[in-house]
Design a protein around this motif. Sequence first.
Motif, mmCIF file in Angstrom:
data_model
loop_
_atom_site.group_PDB
_atom_site.id
_atom_site.type_symbol
_atom_site.label_atom_id
_atom_site.label_comp_id
_atom_site.label_asym_id
_atom_site.label_seq_id
_atom_site.Cartn_x
_atom_site.Cartn_y
_atom_site.Cartn_z
ATOM 1 N N SER A 1 -10.095 9.336 3.968
ATOM 2 C CA SER A 1 -10.643 8.165 3.302
ATOM 3 C C SER A 1 -9.965 8.006 1.950
ATOM 4 O O SER A 1 -9.708 8.989 1.255
ATOM 5 N N SER B 1 -9.502 4.940 -1.485
ATOM 6 C CA SER B 1 -9.962 3.690 -2.061
ATOM 7 C C SER B 1 -9.106 3.372 -3.276
ATOM 8 O O SER B 1 -8.727 4.268 -4.031
ATOM 9 N N THR C 1 -8.636 0.218 -6.463
ATOM 10 C CA THR C 1 -9.224 -0.957 -7.099
ATOM 11 C C THR C 1 -8.244 -1.519 -8.114
ATOM 12 O O THR C 1 -7.582 -0.764 -8.823
ATOM 13 N N LYS D 1 -10.239 -4.690 -4.083
ATOM 14 C CA LYS D 1 -10.566 -3.322 -3.708
ATOM 15 C C LYS D 1 -10.199 -3.125 -2.244
ATOM 16 O O LYS D 1 -10.481 -3.969 -1.401
ATOM 17 N N SER D 2 -9.574 -2.007 -1.958
ATOM 18 C CA SER D 2 -9.208 -1.666 -0.593
ATOM 19 C C SER D 2 -9.696 -0.260 -0.294
ATOM 20 O O SER D 2 -9.464 0.655 -1.078
ATOM 21 N N THR D 3 -10.386 -0.107 0.826
ATOM 22 C CA THR D 3 -10.876 1.199 1.253
ATOM 23 C C THR D 3 -10.372 1.448 2.666
ATOM 24 O O THR D 3 -10.533 0.606 3.549
#
Length: 115
Positions: A9, A11, A13, A30-32
């Motif tokens: 995972s 993330s 921003t 934002k990308s997760t």
Amino acid sequence: MSLSNYSYSSSSTFTSSSSNGGQRSGQAYKSTTSSDPSGTRVQTTSQTLGEPAMQETRHYNSEGKQILEGGRVLGQGNESAGNARRIEDVTDENNNDREYRDRMEDEYAKREGGA
């Protein structure tokens, strides 16, 4: 450690804002990304100051192919012939266009005394 039991995972921003003569503007992004043996999920959220946030989620199978709504997999022949996407090389000019342009350049050169 077995590769078949991994999960991942991340993330990121990004925000930007500016002010010009009392007018304020700004953007946030934002990308997760999260992955497990079954595939990957990428969730992006973007927002321009004063507007509602826009959210998009994309799913990819374990082979990296995008899973579309309804469970279809992009690029596995589920597109009908009329809806198939294709990539077209538009960098090559039409031969007639090239010949016309060459003739016009020669004509301009003659008028300017260059040929």
